[in-house]
Design a protein around this motif. Structure first.
Motif, mmCIF file in Angstrom:
data_model
loop_
_atom_site.group_PDB
_atom_site.id
_atom_site.type_symbol
_atom_site.label_atom_id
_atom_site.label_comp_id
_atom_site.label_asym_id
_atom_site.label_seq_id
_atom_site.Cartn_x
_atom_site.Cartn_y
_atom_site.Cartn_z
ATOM 1 N N TYR A 1 35.867 -21.904 9.785
ATOM 2 C CA TYR A 1 34.632 -21.271 10.251
ATOM 3 C C TYR A 1 34.837 -19.776 10.511
ATOM 4 O O TYR A 1 34.004 -18.943 10.143
ATOM 5 N N GLU A 2 35.952 -19.444 11.158
ATOM 6 C CA GLU A 2 36.200 -18.029 11.457
ATOM 7 C C GLU A 2 36.414 -17.233 10.172
ATOM 8 O O GLU A 2 35.912 -16.107 10.031
ATOM 9 N N SER A 3 37.141 -17.809 9.236
ATOM 10 C CA SER A 3 37.379 -17.133 7.964
ATOM 11 C C SER A 3 36.082 -16.933 7.193
ATOM 12 O O SER A 3 35.845 -15.873 6.607
ATOM 13 N N ALA A 4 35.222 -17.960 7.215
ATOM 14 C CA ALA A 4 33.935 -17.845 6.526
ATOM 15 C C ALA A 4 33.089 -16.731 7.124
ATOM 16 O O ALA A 4 32.343 -16.045 6.417
ATOM 17 N N SER A 5 33.208 -16.534 8.432
ATOM 18 C CA SER A 5 32.441 -15.485 9.107
ATOM 19 C C SER A 5 33.031 -14.100 8.866
ATOM 20 O O SER A 5 32.302 -13.127 8.631
ATOM 21 N N SER A 6 34.373 -14.007 8.873
ATOM 22 C CA SER A 6 35.027 -12.701 8.774
ATOM 23 C C SER A 6 35.299 -12.277 7.335
ATOM 24 O O SER A 6 35.458 -11.084 7.055
#
Length: 359
Positions: A341-346
């Motif tokens: 999730y964090e990678s998809a956002s960043s």
């Protein structure tokens, strides 16, 4: 030491059936009270299974004299219930995901450790014989060391799956979509076999269920493990028909094993064993099998593996050891999907040693 472990069930939704039937199957365990915020549902559950007491209060349940609680409440409420149980000196079996935030999971693990109570988290698919064989193939060196893996979770969910249950499909109440609720089981199997995950890079999307959910119904990711192994994850609830879930691993010997769960809820089986120039394969998708299985049937088919995992938990209490799937294990699987999730956002890879949060 208790001669009969007195069990309380907290949350009387669909999955509570699996916990009640599992505990009542195991000699030396007895469900003595259930709890739900809906008084009618708690009373109905108690009546259905012949359970002596019911309540709407977690505090009242803990004061009832239970030795173990099973936490079957919505994801974000797990921490509050587990911390209360730990403070009362009560052992905990918790449904997956352990939490929807890493910090929450870590507090739960720490609280149980400090209180001297056991914390087990339901990843019952580890108890399939095929999953055990895949794991043992690396332990015993038959596949060499881990090199490659893939996790494909290609499932069907009708829109009613989300619309009929208000807490599903939002970041606040569900914590995520297909990764958090379905794929986490197979992410757990992948990291259980391949070892400690170190880095993820992922993307999420909503292709089908956007009118009913704010979370993802599809995701892809790559994972790098401390062992040096690399893996891919693909997950969706936007397909029709379902193709089930598959975990495939390859070792440094060049050998590959593929585990398939199809239809969903059916015991996973090894459909491919490929080694030394020879492929031993079975039919993956038999003709005449209904690929789209309703949630009640999926849960019902998994009861024997709830029994196996909860029996291990009871044994762990008697033997004063860690259960086969403890809080640290469950936190590791959570860390992977929160990293996606964090990678998809960043838009950049995420190192899993760092704290991550939901999108």
């Amino acid at each position: 030491m208790a001669t009969t472990w007195r069990v309380g069930i907290i949350g009387c939704g669909a999955i509570s059936r699996n916990h009640i039937e599992a505990f009542n199957t195991i000699e030396g365990a007895e469900v003595t009270i259930v709890c739900d915020v809906d008084a009618d549902r708690a009373a109905h559950t108690a009546d259905t299974y012949g359970i002596p007491a019911h309540t709407t209060s977690v505090e009242e349940l803990l004061a009832h004299g239970v030795d173990i609680v099973s936490v079957c409440t919505p994801h974000p409420t797990h921490e509050e219930v587990v911390l209360a149980a730990a403070a009362a000196g009560v052992h905990v079996v918790c449904e997956k995901p352990i939490a929807i935030q890493l910090s929450s999971a870590e507090r739960m693990v720490a609280a149980c450790r400090e209180a001297g109570v056991k914390l087990g988290v339901l990843f019952q698919r580890r108890f399939w014989s095929a999953a055990q064989e895949m794991k043992n193939s690396f332990i015993e060196g038959r596949l060499g060391t881990p090199v490659l893996g893939q996790c494909n979770v290609i499932l069907h969910r009708d829109t009613s799956y989300y619309s009929a249950t208000p807490w599903r499909g939002t970041w606040d109440s569900d914590g995520g979509g297909v990764l958090m609720t379905q794929a986490i089981h197979y992410i757990d199997l992948l990291q259980w076999v391949l070892g400690e995950p170190e880095e993820v890079f992922g993307h999420i999307a909503t292709f089908k269920h956007g009118e009913h959910i704010e979370v993802e119904d599809s995701a892809v990711a790559t994972v790098r493990f401390a062992s040096g192994a690399l893996a891919t994850i693909q997950a969706s609830t936007a397909v029709n028909p379902s193709l089930g879930a598959q975990v495939q691993v390859t070792g440094s010997s060049g050998a590959t094993m593929t585990l398939l769960e199809f239809p969903e809820g059916t015991e996973g089986r090894l459909t491919v064993r490929a080694a030394e120039g020879h492929i031993d394969a079975t039919q993956s998708y038999p003709a005449g099998v209904d690929p789209n299985v309703d949630l009640g049937s999926i849960n019902g088919a998994l009861i024997p593996y709830h029994v196996a995992q909860i029996a291990d938990f009871i044994d762990a209490l008697h033997e004063d050891r860690e259960p086969a799937v403890n809080g640290e294990d469950a936190t590791r699987a959570l860390r992977v999907l929160l990293g996606i999730y964090e990678s998809a956002s960043s838009g950049v890879p995420v190192r899993l040693g760092n704290s991550v949060s939901t999108a």
